[in-house]
Write a protein that holds these residues in place. Structure first.
Motif, PDB file in Angstrom:
ATOM      1  N   ASP A 100      68.259  -1.991 -69.375  1.00  0.00           N
ATOM      2  CA  ASP A 100      67.137  -2.276 -68.477  1.00  0.00           C
ATOM      3  C   ASP A 100      65.898  -1.466 -68.831  1.00  0.00           C
ATOM      4  OD1 ASP A 100      68.085  -4.112 -66.051  1.00  0.00           O
ATOM      5  OD2 ASP A 100      69.753  -2.857 -66.681  1.00  0.00           O
ATOM      6  N   ASP A 101      66.100  -0.198 -69.187  1.00  0.00           N
ATOM      7  CA  ASP A 101      64.947   0.591 -69.635  1.00  0.00           C
ATOM      8  C   ASP A 101      65.436   1.879 -70.287  1.00  0.00           C
ATOM      9  OD1 ASP A 101      62.317   1.147 -70.172  1.00  0.00           O
ATOM     10  OD2 ASP A 101      61.654   0.978 -68.089  1.00  0.00           O
ATOM     11  N   TYR A 102      64.552   2.447 -71.104  1.00  0.00           N
ATOM     12  CA  TYR A 102      64.815   3.700 -71.801  1.00  0.00           C
ATOM     13  C   TYR A 102      63.790   4.742 -71.351  1.00  0.00           C
ATOM     14  CZ  TYR A 102      67.672   0.935 -75.070  1.00  0.00           C
ATOM     15  OH  TYR A 102      68.623   0.114 -75.633  1.00  0.00           O
ATOM     16  N   PHE A 103      64.268   5.964 -71.124  1.00  0.00           N
ATOM     17  CA  PHE A 103      63.391   7.062 -70.743  1.00  0.00           C
ATOM     18  C   PHE A 103      63.756   8.288 -71.563  1.00  0.00           C
ATOM     19  CE2 PHE A 103      63.992   4.388 -66.970  1.00  0.00           C
ATOM     20  CZ  PHE A 103      62.671   4.017 -66.724  1.00  0.00           C
ATOM     21  N   GLY A 104      62.755   9.125 -71.865  1.00  0.00           N
ATOM     22  CA  GLY A 104      62.967  10.281 -72.724  1.00  0.00           C
ATOM     23  C   GLY A 104      63.545  11.487 -72.011  1.00  0.00           C
ATOM     24  N   ALA A 105      63.514  12.617 -72.727  1.00  0.00           N
ATOM     25  CA  ALA A 105      64.132  13.846 -72.225  1.00  0.00           C
ATOM     26  C   ALA A 105      63.123  14.809 -71.627  1.00  0.00           C
ATOM     27  CB  ALA A 105      64.868  14.547 -73.375  1.00  0.00           C
ATOM     28  N   ARG A 106      61.836  14.579 -71.815  1.00  0.00           N
ATOM     29  CA  ARG A 106      60.849  15.578 -71.417  1.00  0.00           C
ATOM     30  C   ARG A 106      60.374  15.424 -69.981  1.00  0.00           C
ATOM     31  NH1 ARG A 106      56.946  16.660 -76.671  1.00  0.00           N
ATOM     32  NH2 ARG A 106      58.485  16.154 -78.287  1.00  0.00           N
ATOM     33  N   THR A 107      60.532  14.259 -69.399  1.00  0.00           N
ATOM     34  CA  THR A 107      60.114  14.054 -68.008  1.00  0.00           C
ATOM     35  C   THR A 107      61.073  13.113 -67.316  1.00  0.00           C
ATOM     36  OG1 THR A 107      58.379  13.191 -66.562  1.00  0.00           O
ATOM     37  CG2 THR A 107      58.548  12.221 -68.762  1.00  0.00           C
ATOM     38  N   TRP A 108      61.278  13.347 -66.024  1.00  0.00           N
ATOM     39  CA  TRP A 108      62.182  12.518 -65.231  1.00  0.00           C
ATOM     40  C   TRP A 108      61.431  11.458 -64.434  1.00  0.00           C
ATOM     41  CZ3 TRP A 108      66.927  12.725 -66.651  1.00  0.00           C
ATOM     42  CH2 TRP A 108      67.470  13.906 -67.157  1.00  0.00           C
ATOM     43  N   ASP A 109      60.120  11.408 -64.555  1.00  0.00           N
ATOM     44  CA  ASP A 109      59.331  10.508 -63.701  1.00  0.00           C
ATOM     45  C   ASP A 109      59.810   9.065 -63.790  1.00  0.00           C
ATOM     46  OD1 ASP A 109      57.921  12.753 -63.126  1.00  0.00           O
ATOM     47  OD2 ASP A 109      56.111  12.214 -64.226  1.00  0.00           O
ATOM     48  N   GLY A 110      60.070   8.577 -65.003  1.00  0.00           N
ATOM     49  CA  GLY A 110      60.429   7.179 -65.176  1.00  0.00           C
ATOM     50  C   GLY A 110      61.755   6.818 -64.539  1.00  0.00           C
ATOM     51  N   ILE A 111      62.793   7.599 -64.805  1.00  0.00           N
ATOM     52  CA  ILE A 111      64.110   7.285 -64.261  1.00  0.00           C
ATOM     53  C   ILE A 111      64.151   7.520 -62.760  1.00  0.00           C
ATOM     54  CG2 ILE A 111      65.106   9.573 -64.742  1.00  0.00           C
ATOM     55  CD1 ILE A 111      66.900   6.148 -65.059  1.00  0.00           C
ATOM     56  N   ILE A 112      63.424   8.507 -62.266  1.00  0.00           N
ATOM     57  CA  ILE A 112      63.358   8.750 -60.822  1.00  0.00           C
ATOM     58  C   ILE A 112      62.734   7.546 -60.119  1.00  0.00           C
ATOM     59  CG2 ILE A 112      62.152  10.114 -59.063  1.00  0.00           C
ATOM     60  CD1 ILE A 112      62.677  12.573 -60.817  1.00  0.00           C
ATOM     61  N   ALA A 113      61.653   7.022 -60.678  1.00  0.00           N
ATOM     62  CA  ALA A 113      61.007   5.847 -60.085  1.00  0.00           C
ATOM     63  C   ALA A 113      61.897   4.619 -60.177  1.00  0.00           C
ATOM     64  CB  ALA A 113      59.668   5.597 -60.778  1.00  0.00           C
TER      65      ALA A 113
END
Length: 433
Positions: A100-113
């Motif tokens: 569904d989506d990929y998010f990096g290791a430096r920030t949690w903003d994307g997965i939190i949203a």
């Protein structure tokens, strides 16, 4: 409540990241399952590793297995986070679009949203523990400034960023309130802690503050860079009884030719002097290190020099890895990977055989000693215990006959060492403590 399965791959730093994320998810009502292969969770998050080839392959295989489960209707939503997706998000989106989506290791903003997790700085110190309840990892900084020739960590995790000391104290107090007795401090380099926030290295002060937290009995140090090792850290390790006589300090090699090629910031003479100082100032110290063999340009003479060094120093704990070229690093771009794979593996095997003999000899020397141990778990006929000289999952264990006396997980006991093998010890309980 909706269930979510968070699968964590890679190192203990990823474990801490996942635990912080899971705490934010639990706060909004998710039922958390951690690393479960057999789960009815319809949402899965995979926290990936992207450090070396084998770890990257393991992460990709886990993603593909989850994709199969999604295609079979067992999973509704699949997200990938962490180091692999930090570095290769575009390629992954193209090659594995089912995620569904990929998010990096430096920030949690994307997965939190994406998951509707709890936001806010007040959750920075909250953890959903996945380790046994009596020990936990405490990540005190992120990233690295050293830029060693073989290492992709600065490319993935960025420059060194320290966690504020007050935040770490609060997190440690919350862990102690949950029953944690052992804190394992981790970072890419512990010794650089605080330089970016306070203008100087502050690891010694942080250690003193953590030692004052009620309930914490052991503090263990992992991953300290050997160059310019802080004198004040040696002093606090020598004088604070809560700090384990244990230090994980990766030297990687000892040949000056190899150290220079690796862009390490110390020489052989400096490494030897540091080891002598540490052992003189901190009696009974256990040193854990890692060595990298088969780096570009490593000659047989370089390797023999490394073997001589290991033979003379007699590290209590040692791991060996063959060089793996990582794109974007200095060695990948500037050097030729000229050591054949079979030679790399032969050198790994030779060095590990040498270390096995050393470990067996050192273990036999411990027979008859009485040591304080903590009980990690029970397996079959034995309680699996550790002394201050052993870190969980990576080091050896002390086995105590479960039929002799009932022991309790997470409690400390005095154990007399009665027998030794190459990488394990046997003991009997003298008293609880």
């Amino acid at each position: 409540m909706e269930k979510i399965n968070v699968i964590t791959l890679g190192c203990s730093k990823n474990t801490v990241d996942s635990e912080h994320l899971m705490a934010r998810l639990a706060a909004v009502g998710y039922t958390i399952q951690a690393d479960s292969d057999r789960t009815d969770a319809k949402t899965v998050v995979i926290n990936t590793c992207g450090f070396i080839g084998d770890a990257k392959q393991e992460s990709i295989e886990m993603i593909l297995r989850a994709v199969e489960a999604k295609n079979a209707g067992k999973i509704d939503r699949l997200f990938v986070i962490g180091c692999l997706s930090e570095r290769y998000a575009d390629e992954l989106r193209k090659e594995i679009p089912e995620v569904d989506d990929y998010f990096g290791a430096r920030t949690w903003d994307g997965i939190i949203a994406a998951l509707g997790a709890k936001e806010g700085a007040e959750f920075n110190t909250e953890r959903f523990l996945t380790t046994p309840s009596h020990y936990a990892y405490l990540k005190i900084s992120e990233g690295c400034n050293w830029m060693c020739g073989y290492c992709a960590i600065p490319l993935i995790r960025g420059r060194h960023i320290s966690v504020p000391m007050e935040e770490l104290e609060e997190e440690a107090r919350k862990l102690a309130a949950k029953g944690v007795k052992e804190l394992i401090l981790i970072a890419q380099d512990l010794t650089e802690y605080g330089r970016d926030l306070y203008g100087k290295r502050m690891l010694a002060e942080l250690l003193r503050r953590l030692c004052r937290i009620e309930g914490i009995a052991w503090i263990r140090l992992h991953y300290a860079y050997p160059a310019a090792f802080p004198e004040e850290v040696i002093e606090v390790m020598a004088t604070e009884p809560k700090i384990c006589k244990y230090l994980d300090i990766p030297f990687q090699h000892i040949s000056d030719n190899q150290l220079k090629a690796m862009l390490r910031r110390h020489t052989k003479a400096e490494a030897v002097a540091l080891i002598e100082k540490l052992r003189a100032r901190i009696p009974d110290l256990t040193l854990r290190t890692t060595m990298l063999v088969g780096y570009p340009g490593e000659t047989e003479a370089d390797f023999e020099e490394l073997c001589d060094f290991v033979r003379e120093v007699r590290f209590e704990r040692l791991g060996v890895f063959p060089y793996s070229e990582e794109e974007g690093t200095h060695s990948a771009e500037k050097l030729t990977d000229d050591v054949p794979e079979e030679i790399k593996q032969e050198r790994v095997d030779r060095l590990m055989a040498l270390q096995q003999r050393i470990a067996a000899e050192l273990n036999r020397e411990r027979v008859g000693r009485t040591e304080r141990v903590v009980v990690d778990r029970r397996e079959g006929d034995y309680y699996i215990c550790r002394s201050q000289y052993d870190s969980p999952e990576v080091d050896q264990e002390i086995l105590v006959d479960a039929a002799a006396k009932r022991l309790f997980k997470g409690r400390f006991y005095e154990v007399k060492i009665t027998d030794a093998e190459d990488y394990d010890l046997y003991g009997e309980v003298i008293s609880s403590k």
